[in-house]
Design a protein around this motif. Structure first.
Motif: not given
Length: 164
Positions: A146-153
């Motif tokens: 999202q919006a140039g970021r990566i997050l680990t769920i």
């Protein structure tokens, strides 16, 4: 729910992109930082987010289990996610928070370095975990972009799983 989380959710709702379908195609998460990485869990699994309070050490538990704390009459295990994820322990500061996750009858508190934001992400922007770690035993449910970021769920059931 804490005032800060309510403010984050309110701000997130005010910043919704026009035209996004806000039905079941959207996943609502809460983002947080451990070390240098951003992680997230489903918002509905969070019972509470609080500033650190005192806890009692419990003997003969894994290093990442700090102990237990009393939250309005409920004794809840407290897990340091830095230590659980193999990072060195860190002193708590003004940004450190405890968040209490609940799924079914399972409840536990977790120490996070910093709360980031309530996140609304399209399901199509969530990919599977990398092949190198994809398994039923993994704590990773998916990777959001999202919006140039990566997050680990993270998988809440794996975080709450007792191995102590």
């Amino acid at each position: 729910m804490s005032d800060k989380l309510k403010d984050i959710i309110k701000t997130q709702n005010e910043q919704q992109e026009p035209g996004i379908d806000h039905s079941d195609n959207i996943v609502q998460l809460v983002g947080f930082i451990i070390g240098e990485e951003e992680y997230a869990v489903p918002i509905l699994t969070i019972q509470e987010i609080i500033k650190p309070i005192s806890w009692t050490r419990v003997p003969q538990t894994p290093e990442y289990v700090l102990g237990v704390f009393n939250l309005r009459g409920s004794v809840i295990p407290l897990i340091d996610l830095r230590t659980k994820f193999g990072l060195p322990a860190k002193n708590h500061n003004d940004e450190t928070r405890f968040f209490v996750l609940k799924q079914g009858d399972e409840v536990a508190g977790f120490v996070i370095d910093r709360l980031t934001a309530a996140i609304r992400i399209k399901k199509t922007d969530i990919g599977p975990p990398p092949d190198t770690i994809a398994s039923d035993e993994s704590m990773i449910d998916g990777v959001g972009k999202q919006a140039g970021r990566i997050l680990t769920i993270l998988k809440v059931n794996k975080l709450l799983e007792r191995d102590f």
